[in-house]
Motif scaffolding. Structure first.
Motif, mmCIF file in Angstrom:
data_model
loop_
_atom_site.group_PDB
_atom_site.id
_atom_site.type_symbol
_atom_site.label_atom_id
_atom_site.label_comp_id
_atom_site.label_asym_id
_atom_site.label_seq_id
_atom_site.Cartn_x
_atom_site.Cartn_y
_atom_site.Cartn_z
ATOM 1 N N ASP A 29 0.831 -1.208 0.000
ATOM 2 C CA ASP A 29 0.000 0.000 0.000
ATOM 3 C C ASP A 29 0.863 1.255 0.000
ATOM 4 O OD1 ASP A 29 -2.371 -1.355 -0.120
ATOM 5 O OD2 ASP A 29 -2.859 -1.132 2.000
ATOM 6 N N GLU A 30 1.928 1.233 0.777
ATOM 7 C CA GLU A 30 2.824 2.386 0.830
ATOM 8 C C GLU A 30 3.436 2.647 -0.550
ATOM 9 O OE1 GLU A 30 7.152 3.751 2.565
ATOM 10 O OE2 GLU A 30 6.313 1.844 3.229
ATOM 11 N N LEU A 31 3.947 1.594 -1.181
ATOM 12 C CA LEU A 31 4.629 1.763 -2.466
ATOM 13 C C LEU A 31 3.668 2.115 -3.598
ATOM 14 C CD1 LEU A 31 7.221 -1.130 -2.202
ATOM 15 C CD2 LEU A 31 7.599 1.322 -1.845
ATOM 16 N N THR A 32 2.494 1.481 -3.638
ATOM 17 C CA THR A 32 1.540 1.826 -4.695
ATOM 18 C C THR A 32 0.992 3.233 -4.485
ATOM 19 O OG1 THR A 32 -0.250 0.703 -3.519
ATOM 20 C CG2 THR A 32 0.862 -0.530 -5.248
ATOM 21 N N GLY A 33 0.815 3.607 -3.222
ATOM 22 C CA GLY A 33 0.375 4.969 -2.928
ATOM 23 C C GLY A 33 1.391 5.996 -3.377
ATOM 24 N N LYS A 34 2.655 5.686 -3.140
ATOM 25 C CA LYS A 34 3.724 6.593 -3.546
ATOM 26 C C LYS A 34 3.742 6.737 -5.069
ATOM 27 C CE LYS A 34 8.316 7.344 -1.893
ATOM 28 N NZ LYS A 34 9.476 6.739 -1.256
ATOM 29 N N ALA A 35 3.572 5.606 -5.774
ATOM 30 C CA ALA A 35 3.555 5.636 -7.240
ATOM 31 C C ALA A 35 2.364 6.441 -7.756
ATOM 32 C CB ALA A 35 3.520 4.217 -7.784
ATOM 33 N N LYS A 36 1.189 6.220 -7.165
ATOM 34 C CA LYS A 36 -0.008 6.960 -7.580
ATOM 35 C C LYS A 36 0.168 8.450 -7.319
ATOM 36 C CE LYS A 36 -4.037 3.982 -7.363
ATOM 37 N NZ LYS A 36 -5.307 3.737 -6.714
ATOM 38 N N GLN A 37 0.737 8.775 -6.172
ATOM 39 C CA GLN A 37 0.943 10.168 -5.822
ATOM 40 C C GLN A 37 1.873 10.836 -6.849
ATOM 41 O OE1 GLN A 37 2.520 10.757 -1.875
ATOM 42 N NE2 GLN A 37 2.557 12.963 -2.072
ATOM 43 N N THR A 43 1.055 14.214 -13.852
ATOM 44 C CA THR A 43 -0.015 14.480 -14.822
ATOM 45 C C THR A 43 -0.877 15.674 -14.431
ATOM 46 O OG1 THR A 43 -1.507 12.924 -13.712
ATOM 47 C CG2 THR A 43 -0.142 12.062 -15.508
ATOM 48 N N GLY A 44 -0.652 16.206 -13.260
ATOM 49 C CA GLY A 44 -1.467 17.323 -12.804
ATOM 50 C C GLY A 44 -2.849 16.904 -12.343
ATOM 51 N N ASN A 45 -3.017 15.624 -12.048
ATOM 52 C CA ASN A 45 -4.310 15.090 -11.612
ATOM 53 C C ASN A 45 -4.346 15.071 -10.082
ATOM 54 O OD1 ASN A 45 -6.564 13.516 -11.016
ATOM 55 N ND2 ASN A 45 -6.317 12.274 -12.863
ATOM 56 N N ALA A 46 -4.981 16.080 -9.514
ATOM 57 C CA ALA A 46 -5.008 16.232 -8.052
ATOM 58 C C ALA A 46 -5.754 15.096 -7.364
ATOM 59 C CB ALA A 46 -5.636 17.573 -7.682
ATOM 60 N N SER A 47 -6.767 14.567 -8.030
ATOM 61 C CA SER A 47 -7.548 13.482 -7.443
ATOM 62 C C SER A 47 -6.700 12.220 -7.269
ATOM 63 C CB SER A 47 -8.763 13.182 -8.324
ATOM 64 O OG SER A 47 -9.472 12.070 -7.841
#
Length: 74
Positions: A29-37, A43-47
């Motif tokens: 979860d930490e690593l996928t969250g970091k990648a998504k962030q 991409t400038g996608n705040a969501s």
């Protein structure tokens, strides 16, 4: 008495396995969250960035809780 000892040992092994699985999930979860962030930032996608941040922070918090739980087991 022998059954209780074997049952206790089996429970300890099961807890150790679950603990390892929990740790792996928290790290994932930490690593996928970091990648998504980072993807959201790029991409400038705040969501997407916010969802990634929440997932990363959640994983970090669960890891901290797991460390505390492990410290009390000893």
């Amino acid at each position: 008495m022998g059954t209780t000892g074997a049952l206790g040992a089996t429970m300890m092994v099961a807890e150790a396995i679950m603990s390892g699985m929990d740790k792996a999930r928290n790290k994932f979860d930490e690593l996928t969250g970091k990648a998504k962030q980072k993807y959201g930032e790029a991409t400038g996608n705040a969501s997407v960035e916010a969802r990634g941040r929440r997932r990363r922070v959640g994983g970090n918090l669960r890891q901290a809780g797991q460390k505390i739980k492990d410290a009390f087991k000893r």
